[in-house]
Write a protein that holds these residues in place. Structure first.
Motif, PDB file in Angstrom:
ATOM      1  N   UNK A 194       7.421 -31.224  16.761  1.00 25.45           N
ATOM      2  CA  UNK A 194       6.880 -31.284  15.401  1.00 25.45           C
ATOM      3  C   UNK A 194       7.947 -31.627  14.363  1.00 25.45           C
ATOM      4  N   UNK A 195       9.216 -31.432  14.701  1.00 23.13           N
ATOM      5  CA  UNK A 195      10.306 -31.754  13.785  1.00 23.13           C
ATOM      6  C   UNK A 195      11.062 -32.980  14.283  1.00 23.13           C
ATOM      7  N   UNK A 196      11.363 -33.905  13.384  1.00 16.58           N
ATOM      8  CA  UNK A 196      12.055 -35.128  13.786  1.00 16.58           C
ATOM      9  C   UNK A 196      13.006 -35.588  12.693  1.00 16.58           C
ATOM     10  N   UNK A 197      14.123 -36.154  13.124  1.00 17.56           N
ATOM     11  CA  UNK A 197      15.051 -36.844  12.235  1.00 17.56           C
ATOM     12  C   UNK A 197      14.624 -38.312  12.192  1.00 17.56           C
ATOM     13  N   UNK A 198      14.517 -38.894  10.991  1.00 15.23           N
ATOM     14  CA  UNK A 198      13.934 -40.228  10.839  1.00 15.23           C
ATOM     15  C   UNK A 198      14.886 -41.177  10.106  1.00 15.23           C
ATOM     16  N   UNK A 199      15.014 -42.388  10.643  1.00 16.26           N
ATOM     17  CA  UNK A 199      15.645 -43.489   9.912  1.00 16.26           C
ATOM     18  C   UNK A 199      14.561 -44.492   9.535  1.00 16.26           C
ATOM     19  N   UNK A 200      14.536 -44.921   8.273  1.00 16.45           N
ATOM     20  CA  UNK A 200      13.577 -45.934   7.818  1.00 16.45           C
ATOM     21  C   UNK A 200      14.283 -46.959   6.940  1.00 16.45           C
ATOM     22  N   UNK A 201      13.948 -48.226   7.175  1.00 17.15           N
ATOM     23  CA  UNK A 201      14.393 -49.284   6.280  1.00 17.15           C
ATOM     24  C   UNK A 201      13.284 -49.481   5.248  1.00 17.15           C
ATOM     25  N   UNK A 202      13.564 -49.105   4.022  1.00 20.76           N
ATOM     26  CA  UNK A 202      12.590 -49.133   2.927  1.00 20.76           C
ATOM     27  C   UNK A 202      12.669 -50.508   2.258  1.00 20.76           C
ATOM     28  N   UNK A 203      11.624 -51.308   2.409  1.00 23.11           N
ATOM     29  CA  UNK A 203      11.690 -52.715   1.995  1.00 23.11           C
ATOM     30  C   UNK A 203      10.524 -53.095   1.091  1.00 23.11           C
ATOM     31  N   UNK A 245       4.264 -61.542  -7.252  1.00 19.09           N
ATOM     32  CA  UNK A 245       5.228 -61.458  -8.339  1.00 19.09           C
ATOM     33  C   UNK A 245       6.121 -62.666  -8.517  1.00 19.09           C
ATOM     34  N   UNK A 246       5.806 -63.777  -7.879  1.00 17.93           N
ATOM     35  CA  UNK A 246       6.617 -64.991  -7.952  1.00 17.93           C
ATOM     36  C   UNK A 246       8.064 -64.722  -7.532  1.00 17.93           C
ATOM     37  N   UNK A 247       8.252 -63.768  -6.585  1.00 15.37           N
ATOM     38  CA  UNK A 247       9.589 -63.423  -6.122  1.00 15.37           C
ATOM     39  C   UNK A 247       9.749 -63.780  -4.648  1.00 15.37           C
ATOM     40  N   UNK A 248      10.927 -64.265  -4.290  1.00  9.87           N
ATOM     41  CA  UNK A 248      11.229 -64.519  -2.876  1.00  9.87           C
ATOM     42  C   UNK A 248      11.547 -63.214  -2.150  1.00  9.87           C
ATOM     43  N   UNK A 249      12.315 -62.352  -2.809  1.00  4.65           N
ATOM     44  CA  UNK A 249      12.705 -61.078  -2.205  1.00  4.65           C
ATOM     45  C   UNK A 249      12.498 -59.949  -3.185  1.00  4.65           C
ATOM     46  N   UNK A 250      12.792 -58.722  -2.728  1.00  2.00           N
ATOM     47  CA  UNK A 250      12.615 -57.575  -3.595  1.00  2.00           C
ATOM     48  C   UNK A 250      13.811 -56.646  -3.520  1.00  2.00           C
ATOM     49  N   UNK A 251      13.625 -55.531  -2.826  1.00  2.00           N
ATOM     50  CA  UNK A 251      14.660 -54.506  -2.755  1.00  2.00           C
ATOM     51  C   UNK A 251      14.675 -53.887  -1.364  1.00  2.00           C
ATOM     52  N   UNK A 252      15.856 -53.488  -0.894  1.00  2.00           N
ATOM     53  CA  UNK A 252      15.991 -52.849   0.408  1.00  2.00           C
ATOM     54  C   UNK A 252      16.851 -51.596   0.290  1.00  2.00           C
ATOM     55  N   UNK A 253      16.516 -50.600   1.117  1.00  2.00           N
ATOM     56  CA  UNK A 253      17.311 -49.372   1.138  1.00  2.00           C
ATOM     57  C   UNK A 253      17.363 -48.825   2.557  1.00  2.00           C
ATOM     58  N   UNK A 254      18.541 -48.360   2.955  1.00  2.00           N
ATOM     59  CA  UNK A 254      18.673 -47.606   4.191  1.00  2.00           C
ATOM     60  C   UNK A 254      18.415 -46.135   3.878  1.00  2.00           C
ATOM     61  N   UNK A 255      17.505 -45.505   4.597  1.00  2.00           N
ATOM     62  CA  UNK A 255      17.162 -44.119   4.304  1.00  2.00           C
ATOM     63  C   UNK A 255      17.175 -43.274   5.571  1.00  2.00           C
ATOM     64  N   UNK A 256      17.408 -41.994   5.400  1.00  2.00           N
ATOM     65  CA  UNK A 256      17.295 -41.008   6.475  1.00  2.00           C
ATOM     66  C   UNK A 256      16.495 -39.834   5.945  1.00  2.00           C
ATOM     67  N   UNK A 257      15.848 -39.104   6.852  1.00  2.00           N
ATOM     68  CA  UNK A 257      15.045 -37.994   6.390  1.00  2.00           C
ATOM     69  C   UNK A 257      14.585 -37.076   7.502  1.00  2.00           C
ATOM     70  N   UNK A 258      13.725 -36.160   7.124  1.00  2.00           N
ATOM     71  CA  UNK A 258      13.174 -35.156   8.025  1.00  2.00           C
ATOM     72  C   UNK A 258      11.655 -35.248   8.011  1.00  2.00           C
ATOM     73  N   UNK A 259      11.051 -35.150   9.200  1.00  2.00           N
ATOM     74  CA  UNK A 259       9.589 -35.248   9.310  1.00  2.00           C
ATOM     75  C   UNK A 259       9.027 -34.003   9.987  1.00  2.00           C
ATOM     76  N   UNK A 260       7.866 -33.583   9.475  1.00  2.00           N
ATOM     77  CA  UNK A 260       7.119 -32.505  10.121  1.00  2.00           C
ATOM     78  C   UNK A 260       5.755 -33.050  10.521  1.00  2.00           C
ATOM     79  N   UNK A 261       5.397 -32.901  11.785  1.00  2.00           N
ATOM     80  CA  UNK A 261       4.108 -33.388  12.315  1.00  2.00           C
ATOM     81  C   UNK A 261       3.255 -32.209  12.724  1.00  2.00           C
ATOM     82  N   UNK A 262       1.950 -32.384  12.574  1.00  2.00           N
ATOM     83  CA  UNK A 262       1.026 -31.304  12.949  1.00  2.00           C
ATOM     84  C   UNK A 262      -0.331 -31.881  13.339  1.00  2.00           C
TER      85      UNK A 262
END
Length: 247
Positions: free
Chosen positions: A212-221, A230-247
């Motif tokens: 039920x507990x997990x360490x998570x890496x996500x590329x937020x794009x 939005x007439x845009x080619x690209x936007x924004x990117x972030x490297x993220x880490x976090x904690x997840x609880x599943x049930x």
């Protein structure tokens, strides 16, 4: 520039696809190791009567422990709440995911997301909605809200101690104001980053004893999908880490 962006996005999609396909192929090996429901096993020494294709055997605690750690689908958790934080970059999605020589901004985010599995697609693949909200800060405060469809694989267990589970979210992302390189791209491309495409490839790492507990890496794009939004080619990117609880 457009060709480079296409190449980076193609790499990210292909990597996620390869992970999902590979785990789909491997999952039957783990799924048939033992029955999925271990809660109804009888007392030690009693025969096990399990319908279907599984062979009955007398209860053995050590065998039970090994089977439990090898079954990627046990238990079946369908709700996920994730809290994660990260730092934005000035680079493309592919370069951000490379983890080396990444050019980070002094802009950050803290996010909360909720997802639920609603459709079982077979081969240990599940699909359902995800919604999330993030506070983005650094040069100035910004709020982000996204919603989309999350495709998740049940994952595999390595060495009876590490459960790895990939997922991929595709949807739309709304912000009240742009920051960092996203703001620069609005000005240079005469665009609007308010509503863009959202992509969230991720990997979750958990102990089979406490799934039920997990360490998570996500590329937020966030992306304009080559001027589709939005007439845009690209936007924004972030490297993220976090904690997840599943049930």
């Amino acid at each position: 520039m457009t060709r480079h962006c296409l190449h980076c996005m193609a790499k990210a999609f292909l990597l996620s696809l390869v992970l999902l396909v590979a785990l789909t192929v491997l999952s039957p090996v783990h799924a048939t190791t033992a029955p999925h429901d271990y809660s109804e096993l009888p007392a030690e020494g009693s025969p096990i009567d399990v319908p279907g294709t599984f062979t009955a055997w007398p209860h053995n605690p050590e065998r039970h422990r090994t089977a439990l750690l090898s079954a990627a689908n046990t238990p079946k958790l369908t709700h996920r709440v994730s809290l994660f934080t990260g730092k934005f970059t000035t680079q493309s999605m592919g370069d951000t995911a490379s983890f080396w020589s990444v050019d980070f901004e002094e802009n950050y985010l803290v996010a909360l997301a909720y997802a639920q599995d609603m459709l079982d697609l077979g081969h240990d693949l599940r699909l359902g909605p995800e919604i999330g909200i993030a506070g983005r800060f650094g040069c100035r405060w910004s709020t982000e809200i996204w919603a989309g469809a999350a495709l998740r694989h049940g994952g595999v267990v390595l060495f009876d101690h590490l459960h790895i589970e990939p997922a991929f979210t595709l949807g739309l992302s709304w912000i009240d104001r742009s920051i960092g390189i996203e703001r620069t791209r609005e000005e240079t491309q005469n665009g609007d980053a308010t509503l863009l495409v959202y992509l969230g490839p991720e990997l979750a790492f958990a102990s089979p004893r406490h799934p039920q507990w997990a360490f998570v890496y996500r590329l937020h794009h966030r992306s304009g999908a080559f001027r589709t939004f939005g007439n845009l080619k690209g936007g924004h990117n972030a490297n993220t880490i976090g904690l997840r609880y599943s049930f």
